[in-house]
Design an enzyme around this catalytic site. Sequence first.
Site, PDB file in Angstrom:
ATOM      1  N   ASP A  72     -57.693 118.124   1.352  1.00  0.00           N
ATOM      2  CA  ASP A  72     -57.656 119.492   0.847  1.00  0.00           C
ATOM      3  C   ASP A  72     -56.330 119.704   0.140  1.00  0.00           C
ATOM      4  O   ASP A  72     -55.258 119.573   0.743  1.00  0.00           O
ATOM      5  CB  ASP A  72     -57.846 120.480   2.000  1.00  0.00           C
ATOM      6  N   GLU A  80     -67.412  79.114  18.344  1.00  0.00           N
ATOM      7  CA  GLU A  80     -67.808  78.109  17.363  1.00  0.00           C
ATOM      8  C   GLU A  80     -66.664  77.183  16.973  1.00  0.00           C
ATOM      9  O   GLU A  80     -66.879  76.023  16.620  1.00  0.00           O
ATOM     10  CB  GLU A  80     -68.323  78.855  16.124  1.00  0.00           C
ATOM     11  N   HIS A 140     -58.632 115.648   5.990  1.00  0.00           N
ATOM     12  CA  HIS A 140     -59.628 116.355   6.791  1.00  0.00           C
ATOM     13  C   HIS A 140     -60.784 115.412   7.113  1.00  0.00           C
ATOM     14  O   HIS A 140     -61.583 115.062   6.237  1.00  0.00           O
ATOM     15  CB  HIS A 140     -60.099 117.578   5.995  1.00  0.00           C
ATOM     16  N   LYS A 154     -62.560  81.222  14.937  1.00  0.00           N
ATOM     17  CA  LYS A 154     -63.506  81.127  13.826  1.00  0.00           C
ATOM     18  C   LYS A 154     -64.669  82.057  14.154  1.00  0.00           C
ATOM     19  O   LYS A 154     -65.430  81.802  15.080  1.00  0.00           O
ATOM     20  CB  LYS A 154     -63.990  79.684  13.660  1.00  0.00           C
ATOM     21  N   ASP A 214     -68.099  83.839  14.033  1.00  0.00           N
ATOM     22  CA  ASP A 214     -69.420  83.333  13.690  1.00  0.00           C
ATOM     23  C   ASP A 214     -70.243  84.468  13.087  1.00  0.00           C
ATOM     24  O   ASP A 214     -71.106  85.041  13.741  1.00  0.00           O
ATOM     25  CB  ASP A 214     -70.080  82.803  14.969  1.00  0.00           C
TER      26      ASP A 214
HETATM   27 MN    MN Z   1     -61.558 120.558   4.207  1.00  0.00          MN
END
Ligand code: MN
Length: 482
Positions: free
Chosen positions: A52, A335, A44, A189, A191
């Site tokens: 539940d 980078e 849920h 890569k 950054d």
């Molecule tokens: Mn619930």
Amino acid sequence: MADGGRLGAYQAKRDPARTPEPMETERSRPRPDGARPVFVIQEHHARALHWDFRLEHDGVLVSWALPKGVPEDPATNHLAVHTEDHPLEYGSFEGDIPRGEYGGGQVSLWDHGDYDLEKWTETEVKVVLHGSKAQGRYVLFATGGKNWMIHRMDPVREGFQPLPERIEPMLAVTGSLPARDEEWAYEVKWDGIRAVAYIDGGRVRALSRTDKDITAKFPELREVGEQLGARPAVLDGELVALGPDGRPSFGQLQQRLHLSGSAEISRRARQVPVSYVVFDVLHLDGQSLLDLSYDERRRRLESLGLSGPSLATGDSFRDVSGADVLAAAQERGLEGIVAKRRDSPYRAGRRSGEWVKVKIFMTQEVIIGGWTEGNGERSGELGALLLGILGVDGLRYVGKVGTGFGEEARRELLRALRPLARKTSPFSSPVSPSVAKLAHFVRPVIVGEVRYSDRTADGHLRHPSWRGLRPDKDPGEVTSES
Ligand code: MN
């Protein structure tokens, strides 16, 4: 109502005109003797994700909300909040409860099956579940008011490995493109700030390189918990702020550091949103994946399909030319790229040649060992920072940086440096006399990062420009590799 007593609470909380949930209010007739009762677990996605847990009993579904789901490990009990009885018809309900209504959010069936009843009292329920995910003996017991706990009574299933507390990230060496493309995969890569995320029962905990818990600083991380649901996992990735041009901006990310208080954090998160870019999976569904090859880990990662407003699976380019990937990254102003050996395991806590970072522009982590004042109008203010890198003989002086920071960064740096003042130089190598004369030395504990063009023969950085602080890095690891 024939059964207002038993299902009255269920009914009172819901308006049949506004929710698609079943509104049958009749308690169902008992099943024929010998038919085993059923259980159902619904995932849920309400304001807070929960599961539940419902057991057929006496013609209704007796229900508990489990914030972290059903425990797989007898060593860890989970909270189970007793909620109102639901009609049996609810057991097949899946759908969206409109926002603003009771339990607003998406409901889906997580598992169901039948169960054997071993004990049922007002305060203790013992069952053996026969589901596809939930299997084995469980006990629910009341601990006070609506609060119960659920405990697994069977041992963990064969081969189950609990989620580790900590996996130190694997690190890359700096180098150049590998020779044989077919043995390597290439990634951007990123950054940003490295973050290893531990997800258990939909809850996320993220640690930085220096073991700091950064979960609260980056509320965006919650999304990965929502997406993984009940699947326990450890993920490796990078927190990245995207600039207006869509490129990762280390400068922008700086605005998300050093915040305290959830109000300030969520305000700043709206102004400077951050994404968690995941590039590896280290543990999944009760199994360590560290010994699997990069290719196999990537296959598992990609099957998770992690993607969303603040969540992405980083690309992995295979069967391509590394030079092409590097050129494309350069064109996009990135980078650098990281080459990863496709047959390599995940070497936690190690800097390994199986991961090679190929930088497009040069960056270096530095330790601040002092500062000088500005000239003229700027006297008394921060002019430049004196930088060091750890070498074999201590903190080696590698030059000073006087550009790359704005007014605010200058003020903040000075505020951080003043309390660290010391009389003598923290550097093991000499600072030029003209600089030393003006220097305010400090205890060498603050780590930052600079961009530079080249190094001189004695290891000084040429044309350094300030990029920002690195509170995620430990001064003890600031070497010429970092
Ligand atoms: Mn619930």
